[in-house]
Scaffold this active site. Structure first.
Site, PDB file in Angstrom:
ATOM      1  CD  GLU A 248      10.387   6.290  -5.494  1.00  0.00           C
ATOM      2  OE1 GLU A 248       9.379   7.795  -6.069  1.00  0.00           O
ATOM      3  OE2 GLU A 248      11.274   5.624  -6.994  1.00  0.00           O
TER       4      GLU A 248
ATOM      5  CG  ASP B 261       9.355  -0.125   0.974  1.00  0.00           C
ATOM      6  OD1 ASP B 261       8.204  -1.190   0.185  1.00  0.00           O
ATOM      7  OD2 ASP B 261       9.520  -0.062   1.856  1.00  0.00           O
TER       8      ASP B 261
ATOM      9  CG  ASP C  18       0.052  -4.133   0.250  1.00  0.00           C
ATOM     10  OD1 ASP C  18      -0.585  -2.997   0.521  1.00  0.00           O
ATOM     11  OD2 ASP C  18      -2.052  -4.058  -0.289  1.00  0.00           O
TER      12      ASP C  18
ATOM     13  CG  ASP D  81      -9.051  -7.724  -6.154  1.00  0.00           C
ATOM     14  OD1 ASP D  81      -8.153  -7.568  -7.565  1.00  0.00           O
ATOM     15  OD2 ASP D  81      -8.624  -8.395  -6.287  1.00  0.00           O
TER      16      ASP D  81
ATOM     17  CB  THR E 232       4.152   6.130  -5.421  1.00  0.00           C
ATOM     18  OG1 THR E 232       5.061   5.374  -4.672  1.00  0.00           O
ATOM     19  CG2 THR E 232       3.795   5.294  -7.023  1.00  0.00           C
ATOM     20  NE  ARG E 233      -0.112  10.315  -0.382  1.00  0.00           N
ATOM     21  CZ  ARG E 233      -1.596  10.283  -0.560  1.00  0.00           C
ATOM     22  NH1 ARG E 233      -2.141   9.809   0.180  1.00  0.00           N
ATOM     23  NH2 ARG E 233      -2.423  11.047  -1.301  1.00  0.00           N
TER      24      ARG E 233
ATOM     25  CE  LYS F 285       2.001 -11.910  10.928  1.00  0.00           C
ATOM     26  NZ  LYS F 285       0.333 -11.368  11.301  1.00  0.00           N
TER      27      LYS F 285
END
Ligand SMILES: C[S@@+](CC[C@H](N)C(=O)[O-])C[C@H]1O[C@@H](n2cnc3c(N)ncnc32)[C@H](O)[C@@H]1O
Length: 137
Positions: free
Chosen positions: A118, A77, A41, A19, A115-116, A45
Site C-alpha cells: 500500500e 491499487d 497479485d 498457498d 501494508t508495505r 494479462k
C-alpha cells in the site's frame, strides 16, 4: 514477521508459509469473523486472469468459512482488478458491499492494517481502493 510477533508478545498469531488456498481447505466451516485479501497479485494479462485469487471458486470457499455478518476486506491499487473484484462480489449471493459513498472505499478505515505494498502504491501515486463486504446471514 516472527521477530515482530515475539517482540509484541502476541500469542494468537499463526503463520502459514504456502498457498493460502491450501490453508482454506483445512479450516472449519463458519469459523472466520474477518478475512483480509490485501493487494493480491493482479495478473494483468488476460490469459492469466484465471490465476487471480478473487474468483468464484475462492469466494464460494470463503463464504462457507465465514460466519454470517463476518467481513471480507480487500484492497488493490490496480483499477482493472478493482472492477473485477466489484463484479465478482456483486454477482455472488453470499456477500453484500458495505460502501454507502465514495469516502467508504477511498480511505482506509482505522482498524485496517497498512501494508508495505500500500505504501509503495501511494508513493507512486496509485491510490488504492478499500472494499468491505459483509457475509450475508
Ligand atoms: C502484491 S503482493 C502484496 C503483499 C502484501 N499483502 C502487501 O500488501 O504488502 C502479493 C503477495 O501475495 C502473495 N500470494 C499470491 N498468491 C498467493 C497464494 N495463493 N497464497 C499465498 N500468498 C499468495 C505473493 O507471494 C505476494 O507476496
Amino acid at each position: 514477521m516472527l521477530r515482530r510477533v515475539k517482540d509484541a508478545g502476541l500469542r494468537n498469531v499463526r503463520l502459514y508459509q504456502g498457498d493460502a488456498r491450501d490453508l482454506l481447505a483445512a479450516l472449519p466451516l463458519e469459523s472466520l469473523d474477518r478475512v483480509f485479501i490485501l493487494f493480491p497479485d493482479p495478473w494483468p494479462k488476460k490469459r492469466h486472469h484465471k490465476r487471480r485469487i478473487v474468483c468464484r471458486e475462492t469466494l464460494d470457499i470463503l463464504a462457507g468459512l465465514m460466519r454470517g455478518g463476518a467481513e471480507l476486506r480487500l484492497a488493490t491499487d490496480h483499477m482493472d482488478y478493482a472492477a473485477w473484484i466489484l463484479e465478482h462480489l456483486r454477482i455472488h449471493p453470499g456477500f453484500e458491499w458495505l460502501a454507502r459513498g465514495p469516502a467508504d472505499w477511498r480511505s482506509r478505515p482505522e482498524d485496517w492494517p497498512p501494508t508495505r505494498y500500500e505504501a509503495k502504491a501511494l508513493a507512486q501515486d496509485r491510490p488504492p481502493v478499500y472494499l468491505r463486504y459483509r457475509r450475508r446471514p
